[in-house]
Design a protein around this motif. Sequence first.
Motif, PDB file in Angstrom:
ATOM      1  N   GLY A 129       0.815  -1.205   0.000  1.00 46.85           N
ATOM      2  CA  GLY A 129       0.000   0.000   0.000  1.00 46.85           C
ATOM      3  C   GLY A 129       0.850   1.257   0.000  1.00 46.85           C
ATOM      4  N   ILE A 130       0.177   2.395  -0.245  1.00 42.47           N
ATOM      5  CA  ILE A 130       0.816   3.708  -0.094  1.00 42.47           C
ATOM      6  C   ILE A 130       0.330   4.273   1.229  1.00 42.47           C
ATOM      7  N   GLY A 131       1.199   4.275   2.234  1.00 42.41           N
ATOM      8  CA  GLY A 131       0.808   4.717   3.562  1.00 42.41           C
ATOM      9  C   GLY A 131       0.941   6.220   3.727  1.00 42.41           C
ATOM     10  N   ALA A 132      -0.030   6.799   4.448  1.00 38.99           N
ATOM     11  CA  ALA A 132       0.029   8.219   4.825  1.00 38.99           C
ATOM     12  C   ALA A 132      -0.659   8.363   6.176  1.00 38.99           C
ATOM     13  N   SER A 133      -0.332   9.406   6.920  1.00 39.37           N
ATOM     14  CA  SER A 133      -1.028   9.649   8.179  1.00 39.37           C
ATOM     15  C   SER A 133      -2.491   9.922   7.890  1.00 39.37           C
ATOM     16  N   ALA A 134      -3.374   9.141   8.525  1.00 38.28           N
ATOM     17  CA  ALA A 134      -4.814   9.321   8.308  1.00 38.28           C
ATOM     18  C   ALA A 134      -5.324  10.586   8.987  1.00 38.28           C
TER      19      ALA A 134
ATOM     20  N   LEU B 276     -10.451   5.769   1.104  1.00 37.73           N
ATOM     21  CA  LEU B 276      -9.292   4.959   1.488  1.00 37.73           C
ATOM     22  C   LEU B 276      -9.601   4.117   2.724  1.00 37.73           C
ATOM     23  N   ILE B 277      -8.801   3.083   2.922  1.00 34.37           N
ATOM     24  CA  ILE B 277      -8.897   2.265   4.131  1.00 34.37           C
ATOM     25  C   ILE B 277      -7.914   2.812   5.172  1.00 34.37           C
ATOM     26  N   VAL B 278      -8.399   2.956   6.405  1.00 30.73           N
ATOM     27  CA  VAL B 278      -7.540   3.415   7.496  1.00 30.73           C
ATOM     28  C   VAL B 278      -7.046   2.189   8.266  1.00 30.73           C
ATOM     29  N   HIS B 279      -5.721   2.081   8.388  1.00 25.06           N
ATOM     30  CA  HIS B 279      -5.105   0.938   9.052  1.00 25.06           C
ATOM     31  C   HIS B 279      -4.739   1.305  10.482  1.00 25.06           C
TER      32      HIS B 279
ATOM     33  N   ALA C  65      -7.880   0.803  19.096  1.00 25.68           N
ATOM     34  CA  ALA C  65      -7.126   1.934  18.551  1.00 25.68           C
ATOM     35  C   ALA C  65      -7.972   2.746  17.575  1.00 25.68           C
ATOM     36  N   ALA C  66      -9.084   2.155  17.088  1.00 28.82           N
ATOM     37  CA  ALA C  66      -9.946   2.879  16.141  1.00 28.82           C
ATOM     38  C   ALA C  66     -11.114   3.547  16.849  1.00 28.82           C
ATOM     39  N   SER C  67     -11.158   3.429  18.200  1.00 33.58           N
ATOM     40  CA  SER C  67     -12.376   3.845  18.897  1.00 33.58           C
ATOM     41  C   SER C  67     -12.675   5.339  18.730  1.00 33.58           C
ATOM     42  N   ASN C  68     -11.654   6.155  18.522  1.00 32.59           N
ATOM     43  CA  ASN C  68     -11.964   7.583  18.321  1.00 32.59           C
ATOM     44  C   ASN C  68     -12.211   7.935  16.844  1.00 32.59           C
ATOM     45  N   LEU C  69     -12.104   6.925  15.963  1.00 33.46           N
ATOM     46  CA  LEU C  69     -12.333   7.171  14.530  1.00 33.46           C
ATOM     47  C   LEU C  69     -13.743   6.764  14.112  1.00 33.46           C
ATOM     48  N   VAL C  70     -14.357   5.861  14.893  1.00 30.27           N
ATOM     49  CA  VAL C  70     -15.692   5.367  14.533  1.00 30.27           C
ATOM     50  C   VAL C  70     -16.689   5.721  15.635  1.00 30.27           C
ATOM     51  N   SER C  71     -17.939   6.047  15.226  1.00 29.59           N
ATOM     52  CA  SER C  71     -18.889   6.545  16.219  1.00 29.59           C
ATOM     53  C   SER C  71     -19.705   5.416  16.852  1.00 29.59           C
TER      54      SER C  71
ATOM     55  N   GLY D 271       2.495   5.558  15.918  1.00 26.43           N
ATOM     56  CA  GLY D 271       1.390   5.965  16.789  1.00 26.43           C
ATOM     57  C   GLY D 271       0.238   6.581  16.019  1.00 26.43           C
ATOM     58  N   LEU D 272       0.195   6.374  14.705  1.00 25.86           N
ATOM     59  CA  LEU D 272      -0.819   7.013  13.856  1.00 25.86           C
ATOM     60  C   LEU D 272      -1.730   5.979  13.205  1.00 25.86           C
ATOM     61  N   PRO D 273      -2.997   6.348  12.950  1.00 26.04           N
ATOM     62  CA  PRO D 273      -3.783   5.575  11.989  1.00 26.04           C
ATOM     63  C   PRO D 273      -3.246   5.916  10.594  1.00 26.04           C
ATOM     64  N   VAL D 274      -3.227   4.945   9.703  1.00 25.63           N
ATOM     65  CA  VAL D 274      -2.550   5.140   8.416  1.00 25.63           C
ATOM     66  C   VAL D 274      -3.478   4.763   7.257  1.00 25.63           C
ATOM     67  N   THR D 275      -3.747   5.724   6.384  1.00 24.43           N
ATOM     68  CA  THR D 275      -4.491   5.388   5.165  1.00 24.43           C
ATOM     69  C   THR D 275      -3.546   4.662   4.219  1.00 24.43           C
ATOM     70  N   ALA D 276      -4.050   3.626   3.549  1.00 22.40           N
ATOM     71  CA  ALA D 276      -3.199   2.927   2.582  1.00 22.40           C
ATOM     72  C   ALA D 276      -4.036   2.281   1.484  1.00 22.40           C
ATOM     73  N   PRO D 277      -4.103   2.951   0.322  1.00 20.13           N
ATOM     74  CA  PRO D 277      -4.648   2.276  -0.846  1.00 20.13           C
ATOM     75  C   PRO D 277      -3.559   1.400  -1.434  1.00 20.13           C
ATOM     76  N   SER D 278      -3.932   0.467  -2.300  1.00 18.15           N
ATOM     77  CA  SER D 278      -2.929  -0.356  -2.964  1.00 18.15           C
ATOM     78  C   SER D 278      -1.968   0.544  -3.743  1.00 18.15           C
ATOM     79  N   ALA D 279      -0.705   0.111  -3.834  1.00 17.76           N
ATOM     80  CA  ALA D 279       0.359   0.978  -4.368  1.00 17.76           C
ATOM     81  C   ALA D 279       0.491   0.867  -5.892  1.00 17.76           C
ATOM     82  N   ASN D 280      -0.655   1.023  -6.573  1.00 17.79           N
ATOM     83  CA  ASN D 280      -0.653   0.990  -8.035  1.00 17.79           C
ATOM     84  C   ASN D 280      -1.286   2.264  -8.556  1.00 17.79           C
ATOM     85  N   MET D 281      -1.048   2.568  -9.840  1.00  8.60           N
ATOM     86  CA  MET D 281      -1.772   3.667 -10.451  1.00  8.60           C
ATOM     87  C   MET D 281      -3.238   3.257 -10.525  1.00  8.60           C
ATOM     88  N   PHE D 282      -4.132   4.238 -10.472  1.00 15.44           N
ATOM     89  CA  PHE D 282      -5.563   3.997 -10.543  1.00 15.44           C
ATOM     90  C   PHE D 282      -5.880   3.034 -11.691  1.00 15.44           C
ATOM     91  N   MET D 283      -6.636   2.001 -11.419  1.00 14.26           N
ATOM     92  CA  MET D 283      -7.069   0.970 -12.374  1.00 14.26           C
ATOM     93  C   MET D 283      -5.996  -0.081 -12.698  1.00 14.26           C
TER      94      MET D 283
END
Length: 307
Positions: A33-38, A59-62, A68-74, A131-143
């Motif tokens: 995946g391509i990770g970034a701070s969520a 995106l999916i948040v990892h 650890a996701a309790s403050n991200l989901v209601s 210590g971060l939630p991390v967004t990560a889509p697959s590491a390919n160009m779109f499609m």
Amino acid sequence: MKILQPTDEAIKFAARALQNGELIGLPTETVYGIGASALNSAAIRKTFDLKRRPAENPLIVHVTSLEAASNLVSSIPDAARKLAKAFWPGPMTMVLPKTSLVPDEATGGLSTVAIRVPMSPVALAILFESGLPVTAPSANMFMGLSPTQADRIAPEILSGLACVIDEGPCHFGIESTVIDCTGSDLTILRPGAITRRMIETLTGLKVSPAAAEERRSPGMYRRHYAPKTPIRFVEALGPFDAGIGFSEPQSKYQFQLPKEPAGYSQRLYSTLYSLDQMSRLQILVESPPDDPEWEAVWDRLKKATGT
Ligand code: TXA
Ligand code: MG
């Protein structure tokens, strides 16, 4: 060299890059995946730019655990708790109602967020270290085809990453099962290694298959996960065909994959990648068994063929 072996030092470097709002190549057990701070809208926007992905495709948040996701989901329905207990860490993503802590950029403006706890030891180490939630889509160009090994990440993507941590070939080789847990029923938005039968057996709930629900997952375009070479199904490969079959190859343009869905999935993308590199006129794929256990393979192959 941007591709780093997974030493403690490399994991610290990757975690620091995330904290600084940079993008990294994140190995997981499904695909790279391509990770970034969520929590960093600018970093998330860079992810979309790099992949040339439409902004409405969320995106999916990892994270490291459901807690650890309790403050991200209601809210977390009982079925989702059961699923998390059984299949996390692992190749399963759950869509849940989000809180305002999750930037709109990550979810394409939706009121829900997709959450996954990966089981890759390196992915978990990076998540813990940052210590971060991390967004990560697959590491390919779109499609394009998702990379299942570090050296298959396209140069255009690599150029935007601070580093890639190399954990070798991915164990599952196709993306996680995505389950919508926001309704009274569960819906599979994208089939994967956690199958409908496994989810139904565990929860006792009826689970709708992905096809009927296509509009609800914005990322579910008809053609997707596709090599550049046209690809179509055949009954059986002929001696001069290039493609994927179940029998002994008849030339170097043919690849034999296991007649069992886990082994087949593990090698599917890397085989399509190899065939694409051979620049044949077309890639032919012998139809896999018509069986629910093969649902995820069928899904990816249908998307590759555009059918
Ligand atoms: O295995 C995986 O899931 C990999 C690894 C890196 O974790 N990631 C991955 O991400 O496949 P991506 O961005 O390529 O696919 C995410 C899928 C898309 O089909 C997207 O539409 C869906 O998840 N999705 C994400 N958030 C959603 C939401 N809030 N509602 C519905 N679908 C969502
Ligand atoms: Mg993808």
